[in-house]
Design a protein around this motif. Sequence first.
Motif, mmCIF file in Angstrom:
data_model
loop_
_atom_site.group_PDB
_atom_site.id
_atom_site.type_symbol
_atom_site.label_atom_id
_atom_site.label_comp_id
_atom_site.label_asym_id
_atom_site.label_seq_id
_atom_site.Cartn_x
_atom_site.Cartn_y
_atom_site.Cartn_z
ATOM 1 N N ARG A 122 0.874 -1.361 -0.090
ATOM 2 C CA ARG A 122 0.000 0.103 0.220
ATOM 3 C C ARG A 122 0.677 1.269 -0.199
ATOM 4 N N MET A 123 2.022 1.253 0.856
ATOM 5 C CA MET A 123 2.896 2.397 0.808
ATOM 6 C C MET A 123 3.520 2.678 -0.618
ATOM 7 N N LEU A 124 3.800 1.462 -1.164
ATOM 8 C CA LEU A 124 4.525 1.654 -2.306
ATOM 9 C C LEU A 124 3.622 2.313 -3.440
ATOM 10 N N ALA A 125 2.353 1.613 -3.498
ATOM 11 C CA ALA A 125 1.414 2.200 -4.481
ATOM 12 C C ALA A 125 1.008 3.798 -4.106
ATOM 13 N N LEU A 126 0.990 4.217 -2.984
ATOM 14 C CA LEU A 126 0.696 5.677 -2.569
ATOM 15 C C LEU A 126 1.801 6.356 -2.981
ATOM 16 N N SER A 127 3.181 6.004 -2.802
ATOM 17 C CA SER A 127 4.080 6.961 -3.095
ATOM 18 C C SER A 127 4.324 7.004 -4.657
ATOM 19 N N VAL A 128 3.784 6.450 -5.426
ATOM 20 C CA VAL A 128 3.722 6.742 -7.031
ATOM 21 C C VAL A 128 2.328 7.106 -7.328
ATOM 22 N N SER A 129 1.571 7.587 -6.643
ATOM 23 C CA SER A 129 0.021 8.048 -7.156
ATOM 24 C C SER A 129 0.071 9.461 -7.082
#
Length: 273
Positions: free
Chosen positions: A28-35
């Motif tokens: 979730r953190m990885l997805a949020l960081s590139v959103s």
Amino acid sequence: MTDRTENLLLALPGLLLLAVAFFVPIARMLALSVSGPDGVTLDHFARFLSDPFYLGVLWRTVRLAAVITLICALIGFPFAYIMARVGPRLRLWMVIAVILPLMTSVVIRTFGWMVLLGRSGLVPRILRDLGLADRGFGLMQTETAIVIGMVQVLLPFMTLSILGVISRLDRRLEEAARTMGCSFAATIRTVVLPLAMPGIVAGSLLVFTLSASSFVTPNLLGGTRIQVLAASIYKSVTQTLDWPFAAAQAVILFAGVLLVLIPYAKMTARRDG
């Protein structure tokens, strides 16, 4: 049912817990960081890496973690060696002395350091009485305060890691070195230290990763003026409400920790065959 299936069933609850409590938040953190508003973007990483303020925060985090790790190793190695070589009763009390701080909340211990290191605290007062500091001297909100507090918090991890290795060393190796004419210091340097290196490396990795990601002690002892990466992440989440940028900072911190851990894992796997 085969042994392999039984082992897998026994490990299944732990694997599920690990997946839910570790891999899902990381994903979730990885997805949020590139959103971003227009989809996937690397703007948050570019913003961090192009801003001198955040690069300074990153450098301070790495530098403090390295200094804390070095000091813990310098204190932990001789302490662990003495613990391994004294009698069982004294060793028990020394182990209790090392473990005892871990049974107290890190917040309580940090508040204790705030009392000792404050402008009217015991440490600055002694330094002033000895003529080593002026009247306005104080250690709070300095990097020195963070290092002192973090060393006290993390020293047990380093000491116990080294103790586990030194305790298994054959004392006859030291006796042979002394018989061949080595002094005590030379025996420590040429025999004990190289053999204890796996414990020192393991303890150093543990202390470095915990120090780099620590929030409570650096935040309380360093204040808002001495900001580390974990405090910067917290500020982005709670004050500016910029969650994608906070996630990008967390990914950078996570990647930095992995860069330290992966070489050690490969080295350990190679040594174990």
